[in-house]
Design a protein around this motif. Structure first.
Motif, mmCIF file in Angstrom:
data_model
loop_
_atom_site.group_PDB
_atom_site.id
_atom_site.type_symbol
_atom_site.label_atom_id
_atom_site.label_comp_id
_atom_site.label_asym_id
_atom_site.label_seq_id
_atom_site.Cartn_x
_atom_site.Cartn_y
_atom_site.Cartn_z
ATOM 1 N N ALA A 46 -5.499 -4.438 4.024
ATOM 2 C CA ALA A 46 -5.427 -5.122 5.585
ATOM 3 C C ALA A 46 -4.806 -4.073 6.603
ATOM 4 O O ALA A 46 -5.249 -4.218 7.839
ATOM 5 C CB ALA A 46 -4.541 -6.218 5.515
ATOM 6 N N CYS A 47 -3.970 -3.264 6.413
ATOM 7 C CA CYS A 47 -3.361 -2.310 7.063
ATOM 8 C C CYS A 47 -4.341 -1.218 7.715
ATOM 9 O O CYS A 47 -3.756 -0.283 8.600
ATOM 10 C CB CYS A 47 -2.086 -1.860 6.543
ATOM 11 N N GLY A 48 -5.280 -1.030 6.714
ATOM 12 C CA GLY A 48 -6.425 0.113 7.146
ATOM 13 C C GLY A 48 -6.249 1.221 6.393
ATOM 14 O O GLY A 48 -7.175 1.951 6.393
ATOM 15 N N CYS A 49 -5.250 1.132 5.567
ATOM 16 C CA CYS A 49 -5.193 2.356 4.344
ATOM 17 C C CYS A 49 -6.124 1.920 3.193
ATOM 18 O O CYS A 49 -6.646 0.912 2.978
ATOM 19 C CB CYS A 49 -3.860 2.303 3.984
ATOM 20 N N ARG A 50 -6.519 2.943 2.649
ATOM 21 C CA ARG A 50 -7.195 3.036 1.485
ATOM 22 C C ARG A 50 -6.531 3.666 0.372
ATOM 23 O O ARG A 50 -5.918 4.450 0.219
ATOM 24 C CB ARG A 50 -8.591 3.797 1.566
ATOM 25 N N TYR A 68 -4.905 6.963 1.625
ATOM 26 C CA TYR A 68 -5.173 7.846 2.783
ATOM 27 C C TYR A 68 -5.521 6.512 3.903
ATOM 28 O O TYR A 68 -5.664 5.606 3.574
ATOM 29 C CB TYR A 68 -6.121 8.858 2.765
ATOM 30 N N ARG A 69 -5.523 7.116 5.210
ATOM 31 C CA ARG A 69 -5.774 6.400 6.160
ATOM 32 C C ARG A 69 -6.764 6.911 7.193
ATOM 33 O O ARG A 69 -6.663 8.298 7.642
ATOM 34 C CB ARG A 69 -4.356 6.043 7.043
ATOM 35 N N ASP A 70 -7.848 6.184 7.201
ATOM 36 C CA ASP A 70 -8.894 7.170 8.097
ATOM 37 C C ASP A 70 -8.327 7.485 9.621
ATOM 38 O O ASP A 70 -7.594 6.863 10.109
ATOM 39 C CB ASP A 70 -10.061 6.074 8.286
ATOM 40 N N ILE A 75 -0.613 7.735 5.599
ATOM 41 C CA ILE A 75 -0.735 6.510 5.438
ATOM 42 C C ILE A 75 0.390 5.777 6.466
ATOM 43 O O ILE A 75 1.295 6.473 7.009
ATOM 44 C CB ILE A 75 -0.553 5.959 3.983
ATOM 45 N N CYS A 76 0.010 4.208 6.518
ATOM 46 C CA CYS A 76 1.013 3.569 7.445
ATOM 47 C C CYS A 76 2.227 3.614 6.732
ATOM 48 O O CYS A 76 2.731 3.550 5.666
ATOM 49 C CB CYS A 76 0.398 2.181 7.987
ATOM 50 N N ASP A 77 3.476 3.121 7.559
ATOM 51 C CA ASP A 77 4.875 3.065 7.149
ATOM 52 C C ASP A 77 5.005 2.104 6.139
ATOM 53 O O ASP A 77 5.765 2.256 4.988
ATOM 54 C CB ASP A 77 6.010 2.763 8.320
ATOM 55 N N LEU A 78 4.121 0.990 6.356
ATOM 56 C CA LEU A 78 4.276 0.004 5.184
ATOM 57 C C LEU A 78 3.962 0.472 3.919
ATOM 58 O O LEU A 78 4.661 0.324 2.723
ATOM 59 C CB LEU A 78 3.330 -1.266 5.670
ATOM 60 N N CYS A 79 2.882 1.090 3.957
ATOM 61 C CA CYS A 79 2.211 1.712 2.515
ATOM 62 C C CYS A 79 3.307 2.824 2.032
ATOM 63 O O CYS A 79 3.536 2.991 0.774
ATOM 64 C CB CYS A 79 1.035 2.392 2.835
ATOM 65 N N LYS A 80 3.931 3.617 2.980
ATOM 66 C CA LYS A 80 4.783 4.542 2.275
ATOM 67 C C LYS A 80 5.932 3.978 1.633
ATOM 68 O O LYS A 80 6.535 4.526 0.933
ATOM 69 C CB LYS A 80 5.438 5.296 3.733
ATOM 70 N N SER A 87 -0.375 -7.642 -2.137
ATOM 71 C CA SER A 87 -0.606 -8.432 -1.160
ATOM 72 C C SER A 87 -1.529 -8.202 0.141
ATOM 73 O O SER A 87 -1.943 -9.065 0.694
ATOM 74 C CB SER A 87 0.800 -9.121 -0.788
ATOM 75 N N ARG A 88 -1.533 -6.831 0.418
ATOM 76 C CA ARG A 88 -2.315 -6.660 1.421
ATOM 77 C C ARG A 88 -3.834 -6.132 0.960
ATOM 78 O O ARG A 88 -4.555 -5.511 1.858
ATOM 79 C CB ARG A 88 -1.745 -5.346 2.356
ATOM 80 N N VAL A 89 -3.972 -6.171 -0.095
ATOM 81 C CA VAL A 89 -5.445 -5.968 -0.510
ATOM 82 C C VAL A 89 -6.466 -6.607 0.074
ATOM 83 O O VAL A 89 -6.526 -8.169 -0.146
ATOM 84 C CB VAL A 89 -5.580 -5.705 -2.043
HETATM 85 ZN ZN LIG Z 1 -1.192 0.916 5.011
#
Ligand SMILES: [Zn+2]
Length: 120
Positions: A46-50, A68-70, A75-80, A87-89
């Motif tokens: 959901a955050c835009g990362c893949r 990665y993040r397009d 990638i975003c801080d959350l994913c880091k 839960s964000r899938v």
């Molecule tokens: Zn992310």
């Protein structure tokens, strides 16, 4: 007169998620780097990362999980922090390289691959 029949690619069956252009580039690179792979598991967050990983015909990861993040350098801080929590899938699918296996085989591999992703 038969020309209008050429584009009969409308599919009435269950909508299948397909890779977007920018994802395809990434997928191509992953497949190239993983000779054993028969496809790439793609997870959209959901955050835009893949999240992506090559898979082999046993339904096992054939590469490292790549995140990665397009059009971003990272990638975003959350994913880091949480590595792309389940839960964000928003969507997940397998992009088959070439001829996909039988439907039953696809289901088996999907269950195996995405089942293990659930506890990230
Ligand atoms: Zn992310």
């Amino acid at each position: 007169m038969s020309e209008s029949n050429q584009k009969s690619e409308r599919k009435k069956s269950a909508p299948k998620i397909v890779a977007e252009k920018n994802e395809e580039a990434m997928i191509g690179g992953i497949i190239e780097g993983s000779p054993d792979s028969i496809g790439v598991a793609v997870v959209r967050l959901a955050c835009g990362c893949r999240k992506m990983a090559a898979i082999n015909k046993e339904g096992e990861a054939a590469s490292k999980v790549i995140m990665y993040r397009d059009s971003a350098s990272s990638i975003c801080d959350l994913c880091k922090e949480d590595n792309g929590a389940f839960s964000r899938v928003t969507e997940q699918f397998i992009h088959w390289d070439g001829e996909p296996p039988t439907e039953a085989e696809q289901k088996r591999i999907e269950a195996k691959i995405f089942g293990t992703y659930g506890n990230a």
